[in-house]
Design a protein around this motif. Structure first.
Motif, PDB file in Angstrom:
ATOM      1  N   UNK A   1       1.069  -1.209   0.074  1.00 36.31           N
ATOM      2  CA  UNK A   1      -0.028  -0.297   0.038  1.00 36.31           C
ATOM      3  C   UNK A   1       0.871   1.184  -0.103  1.00 36.31           C
ATOM      4  N   UNK A   2       0.518   1.911  -0.668  1.00 38.35           N
ATOM      5  CA  UNK A   2       1.117   3.599  -1.171  1.00 38.35           C
ATOM      6  C   UNK A   2      -0.082   4.363  -0.717  1.00 38.35           C
ATOM      7  N   UNK A   3      -0.131   4.979   0.395  1.00 29.64           N
ATOM      8  CA  UNK A   3      -0.916   6.378   0.644  1.00 29.64           C
ATOM      9  C   UNK A   3       0.319   7.284   0.745  1.00 29.64           C
ATOM     10  N   UNK A   4      -0.579   9.055  -0.166  1.00 26.64           N
ATOM     11  CA  UNK A   4      -0.225   9.782  -0.668  1.00 26.64           C
ATOM     12  C   UNK A   4      -1.133  10.490   0.021  1.00 26.64           C
ATOM     13  N   UNK A   5      -0.428  11.641   0.964  1.00 22.53           N
ATOM     14  CA  UNK A   5      -1.210  13.384   1.431  1.00 22.53           C
ATOM     15  C   UNK A   5      -1.093  14.372   1.245  1.00 22.53           C
TER      16      UNK A   5
END
Length: 125
Positions: free
Chosen positions: A121-125
């Motif tokens: 999983x890659x999460x960009x905020x």
């Protein structure tokens, strides 16, 4: 049988970078093309990058051209996806995929590949 194991996912702020790794075992790269896919919530799995057999040719989705780079480390039997300039729309589960092939220069669909990893999983905020 080809087993693929992804790693390197995580959370990052917009504009940041991450590098994903795909371990596929010895000799996989001599007989297979390796691809990276991603699946965003509520979306179909989409191709991101392809490393064609031999490692000399790569293909990228328009959405990641100039930001993502697919490379291979022969000594470590790893394929990397270096992701720069990450944006919130890059948030997704990223998968490594493989298929025995002779070469190409296009972006194959998910159904073209025979082998898949479990995803990271890659999460960009």
């Amino acid at each position: 049988h080809v087993q693929l194991v992804e790693s390197g996912g995580g959370s990052v702020q917009a504009g940041g970078s991450l590098t994903l790794s795909c371990a596929a075992g010895r000799y996989t790269y001599k007989r297979n093309c390796l691809g990276w896919f991603r699946q965003r919530p509520g979306k179909d799995r989409e191709g991101v990058a392809v490393l064609w057999i031999g490692g000399a040719t790569t293909t990228y989705a328009d959405s990641v051209k100039g930001r993502f780079i697919i490379t291979r480390d022969k000594a470590k039997d790893l394929v990397y996806l270096q992701m720069n300039g990450l944006q919130p729309e890059d948030t997704a589960m990223y998968y490594c995929a493989a298929k025995s092939c002779s070469g190409g220069s296009w972006m194959p669909p998910a159904g073209w590949y025979n082998y898949w990893g479990q995803g990271t999983q890659v999460t960009v905020s």
